[in-house]
Design a protein around this motif. Sequence first.
Motif, mmCIF file in Angstrom:
data_model
loop_
_atom_site.group_PDB
_atom_site.id
_atom_site.type_symbol
_atom_site.label_atom_id
_atom_site.label_comp_id
_atom_site.label_asym_id
_atom_site.label_seq_id
_atom_site.Cartn_x
_atom_site.Cartn_y
_atom_site.Cartn_z
ATOM 1 N N PHE A 99 -45.071 43.432 10.317
ATOM 2 C CA PHE A 99 -46.090 42.500 9.844
ATOM 3 C C PHE A 99 -47.237 42.554 10.844
ATOM 4 O O PHE A 99 -47.080 42.173 12.002
ATOM 5 N N ARG A 100 -48.383 43.023 10.418
ATOM 6 C CA ARG A 100 -49.533 43.155 11.308
ATOM 7 C C ARG A 100 -50.755 42.459 10.693
ATOM 8 O O ARG A 100 -51.102 42.705 9.535
ATOM 9 N N SER A 101 -51.369 41.593 11.475
ATOM 10 C CA SER A 101 -52.587 40.881 11.043
ATOM 11 C C SER A 101 -52.374 40.152 9.722
ATOM 12 O O SER A 101 -53.241 40.159 8.846
ATOM 13 N N CYS A 102 -51.215 39.521 9.585
ATOM 14 C CA CYS A 102 -50.890 38.813 8.344
ATOM 15 C C CYS A 102 -50.936 37.301 8.528
ATOM 16 O O CYS A 102 -50.823 36.785 9.637
ATOM 17 N N LYS A 103 -51.084 36.596 7.422
ATOM 18 C CA LYS A 103 -51.002 35.147 7.400
ATOM 19 C C LYS A 103 -49.696 34.760 6.714
ATOM 20 O O LYS A 103 -49.517 34.985 5.518
ATOM 21 N N LEU A 104 -48.777 34.191 7.502
ATOM 22 C CA LEU A 104 -47.477 33.771 6.985
ATOM 23 C C LEU A 104 -47.280 32.277 7.231
ATOM 24 O O LEU A 104 -46.153 31.818 7.444
ATOM 25 N N THR A 105 -48.361 31.534 7.193
ATOM 26 C CA THR A 105 -48.295 30.093 7.417
ATOM 27 C C THR A 105 -47.332 29.445 6.421
ATOM 28 O O THR A 105 -47.446 29.636 5.210
ATOM 29 N N GLY A 106 -46.362 28.712 6.947
ATOM 30 C CA GLY A 106 -45.415 28.015 6.078
ATOM 31 C C GLY A 106 -44.382 28.901 5.416
ATOM 32 O O GLY A 106 -43.585 28.424 4.604
ATOM 33 N N ALA A 107 -44.357 30.192 5.756
ATOM 34 C CA ALA A 107 -43.391 31.106 5.142
ATOM 35 C C ALA A 107 -41.962 30.729 5.540
ATOM 36 O O ALA A 107 -41.717 30.212 6.628
#
Length: 217
Positions: A99-107
Amino acid sequence: MTLTRPAVEALAAEGPALLVGCDIEGVDLAGLSLAGWVFERCLLRRTSFKGARLDGSSWSGCRGAFADFSSSTLTEAVFQAGDFNNASFRRSLLASAAFRSCKLTGADMSEAKTLGAIFEETLLVAAKLPGFSFRKMRLQRLDLGQADLRKADFRDAVLEDCSLRDANLTGARFEGADLRGADLGGLRLGDAALFRGATISRQQAGQMLAELGLKVS
């Protein structure tokens, strides 16, 4: 291009596909074998990949808020510059995934298997990661602020420009971890003992004492 499950099944019958700019929002693709597929700038909001085989797949610039990858196989999958906020990866196999430069907020990554996984420059704010193993990983520019990290394993991990601010660290393990590159703000009194055996900087030690209401003269 908007794709339905039958359309995706037809493509799958011909082998791994390259999808660019496709709209698959809300489509149920549960259980399909999509190993080696490439998704570029696709819309995947609330799409279900539950139990799907996605080994070696690539996801670049995709938007998959609330997507469901639970119980899927994502060995050696690569996620780059995507937004998967509030997505579910519960019980998924993420061995050697990146996972690179990803948004996983709340995942939600509860019970995921992550041996050899890579996380770089990724937002995991308020993510659900109880029992997650970061053991021996080199974590670079991760924001784990407010994340659920209960019983997470950070043993022998190296954190570089990372944040653990206000995370729930109850029962987490940090023996041998290098935390000199981590923001440890928001500590509670009970958290201090968790870092026994970890390496922190003098500045962090002073900050921790201040967070705990102690004054050093």
